[in-house]
Design a protein around this motif. Structure first.
Motif, mmCIF file in Angstrom:
data_model
loop_
_atom_site.group_PDB
_atom_site.id
_atom_site.type_symbol
_atom_site.label_atom_id
_atom_site.label_comp_id
_atom_site.label_asym_id
_atom_site.label_seq_id
_atom_site.Cartn_x
_atom_site.Cartn_y
_atom_site.Cartn_z
ATOM 1 N N THR A 1 -5.546 -4.839 -4.919
ATOM 2 C CA THR A 1 -4.435 -5.286 -5.773
ATOM 3 C C THR A 1 -3.369 -5.989 -4.949
ATOM 4 O OG1 THR A 1 -4.823 -3.353 -7.159
ATOM 5 C CG2 THR A 1 -2.760 -4.522 -7.499
ATOM 6 N N GLY B 1 1.579 2.492 -3.179
ATOM 7 C CA GLY B 1 0.457 3.002 -3.965
ATOM 8 C C GLY B 1 -0.517 1.951 -4.459
ATOM 9 N N LEU B 2 -0.303 0.680 -4.078
ATOM 10 C CA LEU B 2 -1.234 -0.361 -4.499
ATOM 11 C C LEU B 2 -2.487 -0.316 -3.622
ATOM 12 C CD1 LEU B 2 1.320 -1.416 -5.930
ATOM 13 C CD2 LEU B 2 0.615 -3.698 -5.300
ATOM 14 N N SER B 3 -3.645 -0.461 -4.245
ATOM 15 C CA SER B 3 -4.866 -0.559 -3.456
ATOM 16 C C SER B 3 -4.815 -1.854 -2.654
ATOM 17 C CB SER B 3 -6.082 -0.564 -4.370
ATOM 18 O OG SER B 3 -6.086 -1.743 -5.131
ATOM 19 N N VAL B 4 -5.602 -1.909 -1.593
ATOM 20 C CA VAL B 4 -5.625 -3.118 -0.773
ATOM 21 C C VAL B 4 -6.003 -4.323 -1.636
ATOM 22 C CG1 VAL B 4 -6.593 -4.199 1.276
ATOM 23 C CG2 VAL B 4 -6.325 -1.743 1.203
ATOM 24 N N GLN C 1 0.837 -1.209 0.000
ATOM 25 C CA GLN C 1 0.000 0.000 0.000
ATOM 26 C C GLN C 1 0.870 1.257 0.000
ATOM 27 O OE1 GLN C 1 -2.593 -1.363 3.417
ATOM 28 N NE2 GLN C 1 -3.940 0.128 2.454
#
Lengths: 247, 215
Positions: free
Chosen positions: B177, B172-175, B169
């Motif tokens: 993804t 920058g990854l969404s939860v 996260q």
């Protein structure tokens, strides 16, 4: 760029930050030094939204937005990057897939098209050279089996890929030999622009020979107790933290 | 009644079971090989019974399973591997991912008969539970009567690594993804065992399933 106002935070009910105030403007490098347990790593965890910590009062504004209302991934996409003190190993997730997801989710957030596979690989090659990261490492799982130095280089590589406006380096110098330290620090310096800022959290003065700070703050018992220029770091090295903590 | 499959001397049998209940009895004769893959990648509940009897020497049996369950789905897998004679190998790897209110059940019976020396048997069951309401029950049962054998079993049930999720996260990854990447990594160990011919189509099914589960 970043305004921290009277920030209080705790973990498992224990208060660690007890009223931190700090302003960071574009183009600046701030060093945060202090004894063990002063709250240095807590500050970086709170700024990035680590769910283990609870903000009990205070405000944090980033580029005019309320940072504390954002989930961790949104803070990242807004431009906050943390170089972890202990980068996490993620077996089975390749560096390439991880970075492609990260870069493209950020681009989507900015309303940009995703990079194609070819564009992405070219972009990655460019950025790898900044920290002299071995090709083999990007084909492996995230941080899995990396040496201490490789992990820290990998953090700076990811920073280069994501081009944050505010980077927080949490004890990036810990566990680094002198060559890795130089490569990592040079990487950070290459990425510096008038539009970016850094917060360098460190225990020792050594890293600040390479990444020269505009301000040095001493964090002790959850508060910033002294602020000076780079000469403060040299004084601290000579006299220890007692000189400020006791005042 | 179990469906009977006999693998004669020196033969190899590859079996792929996708999204269905089965009750199989496999008899293995000298130097035969069984490669069995079980995938539960849709919404149907399933009961899967697999009995393997090694009746000849030098047999090898590999059982791999991946269950991705959600909703109120219930999937049970029961393996029963019997080494009647020596020099045999059995390797079992069974992985469950349980979301929502789904239930998983694994029972693994493994028997090595008294004179079945030099057998090497391994049974591994790893599970990830994604919600408080999902439940996994696991019951390994080993009966070993021979003394010169290698037999091991391991079972664990846990959640996704919180530190890894936060790290992702922070990049920058969404939860969603981040979970999907971690679950794909979890599944990959089962996929590694799969033949190239089926690999791509199964991987696509896993992708689709995870896109629904990893929110």
């Amino acid at each position: 760029m970043l305004e921290i106002k009277n920030l209080h935070a705790s973990i498992n009910g224990k208060e660690i930050l007890k009223g931190v105030n700090l302003s960071v403007h574009a183009g600046e490098v701030h060093a945060i030094m202090g004894p063990n347990g002063a709250g240095k790593s807590t500050l970086s965890a709170v700024l990035t939204g680590n769910p283990a910590y609870e903000v009990t009062s205070g405000e944090v504004w980033f580029k005019g937005k309320n940072l504390l209302e954002m989930p961790p991934e949104q803070r990242a996409r807004e431009g906050i990057f943390l170089s972890f003190q202990y980068p996490v190993e993620i077996p089975g997730v390749s560096m390439v897939n991880f970075m492609r997801a990260a870069v493209n989710e950020k681009r989507a957030y900015e309303g940009k098209e995703p990079l194609s596979a070819t564009e992405f690989l070219k972009y990655m090659r460019e950025k790898k050279s900044i920290v002299e990261l071995d090709n083999k490492l990007t084909n492996r799982s995230v941080n899995e089996g990396f040496s201490g130095g490789e992990k820290k280089r990998n953090e700076i590589f990811q920073m280069a890929m994501l081009q944050p406006s505010l980077s927080i380096l949490d004890e990036t110098d810990s566990g680094l030999d002198i060559d890795s330290l130089r490569i990592v620090a040079e990487g950070v310096n290459k990425l510096k622009t008038p539009q970016t800022a850094s917060i360098v959290i460190t225990h020792y003065q050594r890293l600040l020979d390479y990444i020269v700070p505009d301000f040095v703050h001493v964090l002790a018992d959850g508060q910033i107790v002294k602020t000076g220029d780079k000469t403060l770091a040299l004084e601290l090295e000579k006299h220890g933290y007692e000189m400020v903590v006791k005042q | 009644m179990s469906e009977l499959i006999e693998i004669s001397k020196g033969q190899t049998k590859n079996i792929l079971l996708l999204n269905k209940s089965v009750d199989l009895l496999v008899n293995q004769y000298d130097d035969s090989q069984l490669n069995l893959h079980v995938f539960c990648l849709d919404d149907s509940s399933a009961e899967i019974n697999i009995q393997v009897r090694q009746l000849g020497r030098g047999c090898s049996a590999k059982i791999n399973a991946l269950v991705l369950a959600c909703g109120k789905q219930e999937v049970g897998i029961h393996t029963n591997v019997v080494h009647e004679v020596g020099d045999g190998i059995s390797e079992q790897l069974l992985k469950f991912v349980l979301a929502d209110e789904s239930k998983g059940n694994f029972r693994g019976d493994l028997k090595i008969a008294k004179d079945a020396q030099k057998v090497s048997a391994r049974q591994t069951n790893r599970n990830i539970v994604l919600s408080d309401k999902a439940k996994m029950r696991t019951m390994p049962q080993l009966e070993i009567y021979a003394d010169d054998v290698k037999a091991s079993h391991g079972a664990s049930t846990g959640q996704l690594d919180e530190q890894a999720l936060f790290y992702m996260q922070q990049r920058g990854l969404s939860v969603g993804t981040a979970r999907k990447l971690l679950l794909k990594a979890f599944a990959s160990e089962v996929m590694e065992q799969l033949d190239v011919a089926e690999h791509d189509s199964i991987e696509q099914l896993i992708e689709q399933r995870l896109a629904r589960m990893a929110i």
